[in-house]
Design a protein around this motif. Sequence first.
Motif, PDB file in Angstrom:
ATOM      1  N   ARG A 289      -3.291  -1.087  -5.978  1.00  0.00           N
ATOM      2  CA  ARG A 289      -3.002  -0.431  -4.709  1.00  0.00           C
ATOM      3  C   ARG A 289      -1.643   0.264  -4.690  1.00  0.00           C
ATOM      4  O   ARG A 289      -1.418   1.156  -3.886  1.00  0.00           O
ATOM      5  N   THR A 290      -0.756  -0.151  -5.554  1.00  0.00           N
ATOM      6  CA  THR A 290       0.553   0.498  -5.585  1.00  0.00           C
ATOM      7  C   THR A 290       0.532   1.764  -6.431  1.00  0.00           C
ATOM      8  O   THR A 290       1.532   2.476  -6.502  1.00  0.00           O
ATOM      9  N   VAL A 291      -0.580   2.047  -7.082  1.00  0.00           N
ATOM     10  CA  VAL A 291      -0.737   3.268  -7.881  1.00  0.00           C
ATOM     11  C   VAL A 291      -2.026   3.941  -7.416  1.00  0.00           C
ATOM     12  O   VAL A 291      -3.127   3.481  -7.716  1.00  0.00           O
ATOM     13  N   TYR A 292      -1.890   5.026  -6.672  1.00  0.00           N
ATOM     14  CA  TYR A 292      -3.083   5.671  -6.137  1.00  0.00           C
ATOM     15  C   TYR A 292      -2.902   7.185  -6.079  1.00  0.00           C
ATOM     16  O   TYR A 292      -1.785   7.714  -6.068  1.00  0.00           O
ATOM     17  N   TRP A 293      -4.037   7.880  -6.060  1.00  0.00           N
ATOM     18  CA  TRP A 293      -4.078   9.337  -5.982  1.00  0.00           C
ATOM     19  C   TRP A 293      -4.883   9.741  -4.755  1.00  0.00           C
ATOM     20  O   TRP A 293      -5.883   9.098  -4.410  1.00  0.00           O
ATOM     21  N   ILE A 294      -4.467  10.806  -4.115  1.00  0.00           N
ATOM     22  CA  ILE A 294      -5.188  11.341  -2.962  1.00  0.00           C
ATOM     23  C   ILE A 294      -5.716  12.732  -3.307  1.00  0.00           C
ATOM     24  O   ILE A 294      -5.371  13.313  -4.339  1.00  0.00           O
TER      25      ILE A 294
END
Length: 225
Positions: free
Chosen positions: A175-180
């Motif tokens: 969850r601390t590494v995400y792409w939008i």
Amino acid sequence: MRGTRSTQTPEAFQMKTKGCFRLLLVELRHSLMEMLPGLIVLQLLYLADCYPNGAPTGACEDMLPRHVGVLPQPSRAPYALPTNMRTYQPGVHVTVTIVGPDYRGVLVTGASTNALGGWMLPPPDTTFLQCSGNAQGAVSHANTNLKGNSSVYTWVAPDTVLSPDYFMATVAQPRTVYWINVRSTTLSSEKLSGIGLATDASAGMADQKPFLLFLICFLLLQSLA
């Protein structure tokens, strides 16, 4: 024999007071340094545990998972959003797959924040998310289990097709590494395509009208000659 009373000058008293404050600050700083690792661990646990059972409803507005203090990755997402078709009709089923490394958190919706259409039964470890008043307007993770290319999301097109559509996804690992803004190709509406073909045909007929009038006049003149 009368005892002598010691006297203390104001300067000496101030020096002693300053010494006490310095000692207190040193002890306080030492205590904070000892507590700092624990505070960092608690913060990381808090961030890692944000919304483990699905994205909040507000995430539909900007596709952000609301992870406090964590920004989306600035790099290009290692994911793609292929679909099983390039055009669609009202009520048709379109399958969407998130292709890339395994992931734990996800938010996928049609037409960005419009939440058009709806989703069928979500794949394992995912659940519906209400968007724009649509109870099945998006799909999000139901837990932090790993999900992969075998997770297929099925979207049902709305009854009224007004414009081309596409899909948007937010993918987290963890969850601390995400792409939008992981976006699919645009799906055009076959209904709109039909309207376009009819319009082109009408335009073609309009372009041929002068020629037809000339031909009719020529044939009339020939018959009168």
